[in-house]
Design a protein around this motif. Structure first.
Motif, PDB file in Angstrom:
ATOM      1  N   SER A  82       0.811  -1.093   0.074  1.00  0.00           N
ATOM      2  CA  SER A  82       0.103   0.008  -0.143  1.00  0.00           C
ATOM      3  C   SER A  82       0.678   0.929   0.093  1.00  0.00           C
ATOM      4  O   SER A  82       0.685   2.326  -0.605  1.00  0.00           O
ATOM      5  N   SER A  83       1.991   1.189   0.814  1.00  0.00           N
ATOM      6  CA  SER A  83       2.859   2.474   1.064  1.00  0.00           C
ATOM      7  C   SER A  83       3.438   2.656  -0.657  1.00  0.00           C
ATOM      8  O   SER A  83       3.607   3.850  -0.833  1.00  0.00           O
ATOM      9  N   LEU A  84       4.105   1.645  -1.118  1.00  0.00           N
ATOM     10  CA  LEU A  84       4.785   1.601  -2.208  1.00  0.00           C
ATOM     11  C   LEU A  84       3.722   2.174  -3.396  1.00  0.00           C
ATOM     12  O   LEU A  84       4.141   3.163  -4.263  1.00  0.00           O
ATOM     13  N   LEU A  85       2.433   1.827  -3.581  1.00  0.00           N
ATOM     14  CA  LEU A  85       1.681   1.974  -4.473  1.00  0.00           C
ATOM     15  C   LEU A  85       1.255   3.713  -4.111  1.00  0.00           C
ATOM     16  O   LEU A  85       1.182   4.410  -5.229  1.00  0.00           O
ATOM     17  N   GLU A  86       1.124   3.933  -3.121  1.00  0.00           N
ATOM     18  CA  GLU A  86       0.840   5.355  -2.778  1.00  0.00           C
ATOM     19  C   GLU A  86       1.991   6.221  -3.316  1.00  0.00           C
ATOM     20  O   GLU A  86       1.860   7.448  -3.886  1.00  0.00           O
TER      21      GLU A  86
END
Length: 347
Positions: A228-232
């Motif tokens: 989730s963090s990387l996608l954001e």
């Protein structure tokens, strides 16, 4: 009392009549061979195949003579009219062999497999723990890191990326997504560098690696929080790229979009224990999809298992779901099922 006991015994299905999955049959066959012959078979299997068979070996309990005879007879029937076994790549999973057979036997098999093989420098990394690979490439240029990440299997790459600094992780993933082709000479030079540290001397023909699909494959295997963090972070840098990656990703909830025949085929490859844990964190649509593609009796037993199963850690649920996703993706790549939703786009 005796009649009741006899009735109870008579009603129980014979042990030899149990259904043995294809993976279990492969495990039984290999366990029936000597180390040298088993090694000759394993050297032609891909890393995922060795991993699945290794897990099956580790879980084998109480195999009857009838089971072994049945597997051997089925094998003879299957290959009787063939001239070869249709074997694949020369890649392996050291950790799975160790788990399945113990350190001594695994070491013996691995030595036999590797000697005389055509393992390249990059292929050798597939044998290593993700943390060790991360240490090797940690101080390399991000483009080199991206090439290595693109070349390895998605689950291994996901673990390596998860151990990197978030800023480095973003840089590498962006490069993976934009990497489509690489000159064979450049790839061979990277192999040569790695082969100074590892054994092997074969050249590679691979020139097309990476790309948005590969980035999505890797993201599928990351821990949910890192994913989730990387996608954001990707969205902040390139919103269109993030949307494309997200569309190509296949997550556990997407199973509800797989057709019934595909679900039935998938369930034949998934152990009941893994399925129960995975469904503990699934939404009702996925559960309904699973239940309706099982026999009434099997669905009732699964529901009972879910109700009686105690609390399960989130990490265990995510791990079980990722195992099932991995099986689904392997079957899709083999043309055995078609993934729905984002999976169709990916196909």
């Amino acid at each position: 009392m005796t009649d009741q006991a006899n009735q109870g015994v008579a009603s129980a299905p014979p042990k030899a009549a149990r259904k043995i999955s294809r993976v279990e049959q492969a495990a039984i066959l290999l366990m029936s061979l000597g180390e040298a012959d088993a090694a000759e078979v394993l050297k032609h299997m891909g890393p995922k195949e060795v991993q699945r068979v290794g897990v099956a070996m580790a879980q084998m309990r109480d195999i009857s003579k009838d089971d072994v005879s049945g597997v051997l007879n089925n094998f003879i029937d299957a290959v009787g009219g063939q001239t070869g076994l249709g074997v694949g790549n020369d890649d392996y999973i050291r950790a799975m062999l160790t788990q399945a057979l113990g350190n001594d036997k695994a070491a013996s098999l691995i030595d036999r497999i590797l000697i005389g093989g055509n393992t390249t420098g990059l292929d050798t990394l597939k044998w290593m723990e993700p943390r060790a690979v991360g240490d090797i490439i940690r101080y390399e240029h991000p483009q080199i890191q991206a090439i290595v990440i693109s070349y390895l299997d998605p689950d291994q790459s996901a673990e390596i990326l998860g151990a990197l600094d978030p800023k480095v992780r973003l840089d590498v993933m962006m490069r993976v997504a934009s990497l489509e082709t690489i000159q064979p000479q450049a790839l061979q030079e990277l192999n040569d560098i790695l082969e100074k540290q590892f054994s092997g001397s074969s050249s590679t023909q691979t020139s097309r690696i990476g790309g948005v699909k590969r980035a999505a494959d890797i993201m599928n295997f990351m821990d949910r929080s890192i994913e989730s963090s990387l996608l954001e972070s990707i969205k902040e840098t390139d919103p269109d790229l993030a949307t494309t990656i997200e569309d190509l990703m296949f997550v556990f909830d997407n199973l509800k979009d797989v057709d019934d025949r595909g679900i039935q085929a998938l369930l034949r490859e998934v152990s009941s224990e893994v399925l129960v844990i995975a469904l503990k964190g699934a939404d009702d649509d996925v559960k309904d999809k699973i239940f309706k593609n099982m026999s009434k009796r099997a669905a009732e037993l699964l529901q009972d298992d879910l109700e009686t199963k105690g609390p399960v850690k989130v990490s265990e649920v995510e791990g079980a779901q990722k195992d099932i996703i991995s099986i689904a993706r392997r079957m899709a790549e083999a043309g055995e099922i078609v993934l729905g939703g984002g999976g169709e786009e990916m196909m």
